[in-house]
Design a protein around this motif. Sequence first.
Motif, PDB file in Angstrom:
ATOM      1  N   VAL A 187       0.791  -1.379  -0.023  1.00  0.00           N
ATOM      2  CA  VAL A 187       0.082  -0.169   0.078  1.00  0.00           C
ATOM      3  C   VAL A 187       0.788   1.378  -0.012  1.00  0.00           C
ATOM      4  CG1 VAL A 187      -1.768   1.237   1.125  1.00  0.00           C
ATOM      5  CG2 VAL A 187      -1.767  -1.384   1.273  1.00  0.00           C
ATOM      6  N   SER A 188       1.942   1.314   0.687  1.00  0.00           N
ATOM      7  CA  SER A 188       2.824   2.343   0.632  1.00  0.00           C
ATOM      8  C   SER A 188       3.586   2.671  -0.647  1.00  0.00           C
ATOM      9  CB  SER A 188       4.111   2.171   1.889  1.00  0.00           C
ATOM     10  OG  SER A 188       3.439   1.802   3.136  1.00  0.00           O
ATOM     11  N   THR A 189       3.761   2.005  -1.361  1.00  0.00           N
ATOM     12  CA  THR A 189       4.555   2.127  -2.706  1.00  0.00           C
ATOM     13  C   THR A 189       3.634   1.946  -3.911  1.00  0.00           C
ATOM     14  OG1 THR A 189       5.045  -0.240  -2.769  1.00  0.00           O
ATOM     15  CG2 THR A 189       6.535   0.974  -1.922  1.00  0.00           C
ATOM     16  N   ALA A 190       2.293   1.389  -3.726  1.00  0.00           N
ATOM     17  CA  ALA A 190       1.532   1.356  -4.949  1.00  0.00           C
ATOM     18  C   ALA A 190       0.173   2.138  -4.661  1.00  0.00           C
ATOM     19  CB  ALA A 190       1.068  -0.226  -5.205  1.00  0.00           C
ATOM     20  N   GLY A 191      -0.100   2.707  -3.527  1.00  0.00           N
ATOM     21  CA  GLY A 191      -1.347   3.488  -3.217  1.00  0.00           C
ATOM     22  C   GLY A 191      -2.526   2.368  -3.249  1.00  0.00           C
ATOM     23  N   ILE A 192      -3.511   3.243  -3.920  1.00  0.00           N
ATOM     24  CA  ILE A 192      -4.777   2.442  -3.781  1.00  0.00           C
ATOM     25  C   ILE A 192      -4.846   1.300  -4.908  1.00  0.00           C
ATOM     26  CG2 ILE A 192      -6.145   4.714  -3.237  1.00  0.00           C
ATOM     27  CD1 ILE A 192      -6.692   5.013  -6.115  1.00  0.00           C
ATOM     28  N   ASP A 193      -3.992   1.295  -5.696  1.00  0.00           N
ATOM     29  CA  ASP A 193      -4.147  -0.015  -6.582  1.00  0.00           C
ATOM     30  C   ASP A 193      -3.652  -1.113  -5.810  1.00  0.00           C
ATOM     31  OD1 ASP A 193      -4.459   1.869  -8.785  1.00  0.00           O
ATOM     32  OD2 ASP A 193      -2.117   2.087  -9.195  1.00  0.00           O
ATOM     33  N   ALA A 194      -2.852  -1.124  -4.786  1.00  0.00           N
ATOM     34  CA  ALA A 194      -2.588  -2.293  -4.209  1.00  0.00           C
ATOM     35  C   ALA A 194      -3.508  -2.645  -2.635  1.00  0.00           C
ATOM     36  CB  ALA A 194      -1.301  -2.261  -3.506  1.00  0.00           C
ATOM     37  N   GLY A 195      -4.542  -1.403  -2.573  1.00  0.00           N
ATOM     38  CA  GLY A 195      -5.211  -1.808  -1.247  1.00  0.00           C
ATOM     39  C   GLY A 195      -5.501  -0.367  -0.552  1.00  0.00           C
ATOM     40  N   SER A 196      -5.978  -0.665   0.788  1.00  0.00           N
ATOM     41  CA  SER A 196      -6.021   0.642   1.617  1.00  0.00           C
ATOM     42  C   SER A 196      -5.638   0.158   2.815  1.00  0.00           C
ATOM     43  CB  SER A 196      -7.543   0.844   1.654  1.00  0.00           C
ATOM     44  OG  SER A 196      -8.354  -0.437   2.134  1.00  0.00           O
TER      45      SER A 196
END
Length: 452
Positions: A187-196
């Motif tokens: 989530v820290s590196t990909a943002g909302i694309d990886a989750g929340s």
Amino acid sequence: MENPSRRQGNVYIHPDYQQLNPRYGQHNSHPVWGLAKPLPRVVRPGMRRDESKNQSACEVNPPGGSEPAPELGSTPGLASKQSSSAGLHSSQQVYQDYAAAAQEGTRRQRAVYAPQSDGLLRPIESELSCNWSTHKAGVNEVEPSNTPPEEFLNTWVKYRHYLKEPLAEWLATSVAIFIGLTGTLAVSTAGIDAGSRISENWAWGLGFMIGIYLAGGISGAHLNPGISIALCIFRGFPGPRCCLYILAQTLGAITAAGLAYILYRDAIISLAPNVSPGTTGLGFYTEPLAYISSATAFFTEFIADAILLCVIFAMGDDSNAPPGAGMHSFVIGLVIYALCICLGYSTGGCLNPVRDFGPRLVALMAGYGKTTFTAFHGWWFWGCWVATISGCLTGALLYDVFIFIGGESPINYPRRRRRRAKLKKERKWRRRLGIGKEKLPSLEEGIKNLEK
């Protein structure tokens, strides 16, 4: 047709399996203070009146000396109107014959032969029963011996036998923290694309659930120094083993953080030009938000760990309402998930000192800078170690004060026993450190008076 007696639960066991794998089923011969099932009931030194009698709670009848069964309609412990000395002798004889036959049957085990260095076949000793044996020359029969042989299949099996608990604790901690870290880094590196934020919390809850399932029956899967220390103080978990567990947990956290950094290094570097280092830093370790005061941050972690230990002790108490078999790990995972949702936003949801310390140390080695350990007035120590461990001890204390009735907790010691345990501990440390030996006679006298 298979022999039903060769089954353990629903698992089929080949008749020769035990002889070829003599240590199967013997890894739980001592109590396991684990989170996957109710905690063991032990007699601690503070409960004993005489430490020389700490091996048995009641007198055990010798083989062949069992007491006779009471007659129908009679009360045990009272003389029966229809019984006589002849009848009693006859009943004892029946039980003696039965016990002798059973003992003879265990002695006459089939010897297992294996090639030796001189090329001859000689019997090897079986660990099938508790009567360790040696071969009697010329007779295919084994005789009991008092000292068990330490036979291992290879060198690694020997090392693993003596280090199985810290190795299991290291592996379980590594897997649990690795799953949580990678879920947060995604989530820290990909943002909302990886989750929340919710997916991060699920990663930590399910990660620790998997860790407990992985080693709960071997080491107990504490995965947290605060849990190990609380079990040591309130449930009789051995002190030396507690220190070994904390070391294994710390090494496991470092291992997990190192693997997570290797897998996410490219994503972190590609993100660096656009995002401040603190973003990915929080993916590794915890840190309070800028507007959170030190007192709020401290008590957030303190209360979270107090609740966690209350729940863990409640599920480990067989006199309360523990969950069904296999459900302890799942429930603890849900509790961690809930605590991360409710109390994790302000401080990052540490709950576990090694979960912060291991990744923080790896981040320092990876080049995150000295602020890794100096940020927020040294949060890594007073927030992640002091707050979490003191919260664990407070939660355990609250459960024992208000609910737990077992005598293994110092809260439930009688006043005389508590005083005696304190004097014994003082005597032990004075002897060990060589400090104030002139007070030892008075300590001995005080212990002797409290024994009466």
